[in-house]
Design an enzyme around this catalytic site. Sequence first.
Site, PDB file in Angstrom:
ATOM      1  N   ARG A  90      88.899 -28.799  -3.649  1.00 18.13           N
ATOM      2  CA  ARG A  90      88.468 -30.186  -3.846  1.00 18.13           C
ATOM      3  C   ARG A  90      87.565 -30.321  -5.063  1.00 18.13           C
ATOM      4  NH1 ARG A  90      85.409 -31.244   0.594  1.00 18.13           N
ATOM      5  NH2 ARG A  90      85.930 -29.282   1.627  1.00 18.13           N
TER       6      ARG A  90
ATOM      7  N   GLU B 123      75.696 -31.896   1.546  1.00 19.66           N
ATOM      8  CA  GLU B 123      76.925 -31.181   1.889  1.00 19.66           C
ATOM      9  C   GLU B 123      76.612 -30.053   2.859  1.00 19.66           C
ATOM     10  OE1 GLU B 123      80.039 -31.754   0.475  1.00 19.66           O
ATOM     11  OE2 GLU B 123      79.218 -33.459  -0.637  1.00 19.66           O
TER      12      GLU B 123
ATOM     13  N   MET C 243      83.024 -31.960   6.560  1.00 20.67           N
ATOM     14  CA  MET C 243      83.097 -31.536   5.170  1.00 20.67           C
ATOM     15  C   MET C 243      82.951 -32.762   4.278  1.00 20.67           C
ATOM     16  SD  MET C 243      83.508 -28.394   5.966  1.00 20.67           S
ATOM     17  CE  MET C 243      82.815 -28.710   7.599  1.00 20.67           C
ATOM     18  N   CYS C 244      82.519 -32.578   3.045  1.00 23.09           N
ATOM     19  CA  CYS C 244      82.210 -33.729   2.194  1.00 23.09           C
ATOM     20  C   CYS C 244      82.419 -33.383   0.728  1.00 23.09           C
ATOM     21  CB  CYS C 244      80.755 -34.171   2.364  1.00 23.09           C
ATOM     22  SG  CYS C 244      80.206 -34.496   4.038  1.00 23.09           S
ATOM     23  N   ASP C 245      82.360 -34.424  -0.104  1.00 20.91           N
ATOM     24  CA  ASP C 245      82.320 -34.257  -1.555  1.00 20.91           C
ATOM     25  C   ASP C 245      81.323 -35.254  -2.121  1.00 20.91           C
ATOM     26  OD1 ASP C 245      84.636 -32.327  -2.349  1.00 20.91           O
ATOM     27  OD2 ASP C 245      85.517 -33.684  -0.879  1.00 20.91           O
TER      28      ASP C 245
END
Length: 396
Positions: free
Chosen positions: A206, A84, A1-3
């Site tokens: 997030r 993402e 998972m990422c931002d």
Amino acid sequence: MCDTLVTLAEDGVLFAKNSDRDPNEAQVLRWHAAADHEPGTEVACTWISIPQVARTHAVLLSQPWWMWGAEIGANEHGVVIGNEAVFTRELIGRARPDALLGMDLVRLGLERASSATDAVSTIVALLEAHGQGGSCSHEHPRFRYDNSFLIADPDGAIVLETAGRSWATEEVRGPGRAISNGLTIPAFAKAHADPIRSRVTACAVRRARTEPAAGAARTPADLFAILRDHGPGGSPRWSRVHGGLTAPCVHAGGTVASSQSTASWVADLRGDVQHWATATSGPCTSLFKPVAVDEPVDLGPDPTNRAEDASTWWRHEVLHRLTLRDHPASLARYAAARDRTEATWLADRPTSAHAFAVARTLERGWVDDLWQADLPDRRPAWVRRQWNRYDQEAGR
């Protein structure tokens, strides 16, 4: 998972990304020079080969150790891209043949485009021609996902979201925009999003923190702080389902989803373009070092998923994993020195080689201090068990 997030400030564009991957999936900075290619040449991407173009631009990439593509990168023209994982209805119960990974599309966009607009066109054309598919994880070969992208250059930024070969774009109007592990362009999300798996990723939680923060950011240091955010309370909050996935600085520990922020990057696209990368996991435990597309650095042997202290990424893991035992008390012992060092570099940029050498020395001292402090492990029992397993799998 990422931002991934972007700030459209009055004086230009700022970009940032945390890459969240499997905890032992080392990520490495790699420099690739511009090159000319013979007609008829093919390029071997992660799972398939496609026709090569006549010329590829110089790029700096943050790459999972086993992959041709990249999670984050920049090219010689000031284009930066982060992707993402997104979970769509197109993925449910359907087997796709191997194709391009989202990470391959990041690299291909950077190698072939000289602006953000051109990068969008490049990625869309490749997506329509070759599709996306294939394993996205070395540790979990059945893990597959679609992708969204935040693409920026000194003149602006564009969000590109995909589901199979379908896609949608949105020009960023500012002041801040963030993407995470869910589709965000309303009509496209309504048509394609898988709400259950998107909820497990805590992407909305997030993004609710990163997007307002991106809108308020004004400097690279502000973006460092956003990527280090653990949410209310300032320290990781552990969930049995997804570990520390409710804030952008992600630490593994969940029993369903267990991602770790394995690399971080900030790009200052105002004036003379400058990039800042950790080349290590845990932005809260890392220093953002200055890096450049035309300034290769010897980071030691390329890492793998096995612990090797000669590599930059695994050497830092000693500090990162020691800190996690009692995150608040451990980080308090060196965070001020970390911030002072970065402030000095932001005011007067050193060479990349010098910055990495300083980081090595500082981190060695912080590790020695933590060993001597011998702080108790205050994590929940299931988190300790998870990390013991990661250590064993890495041969630590």
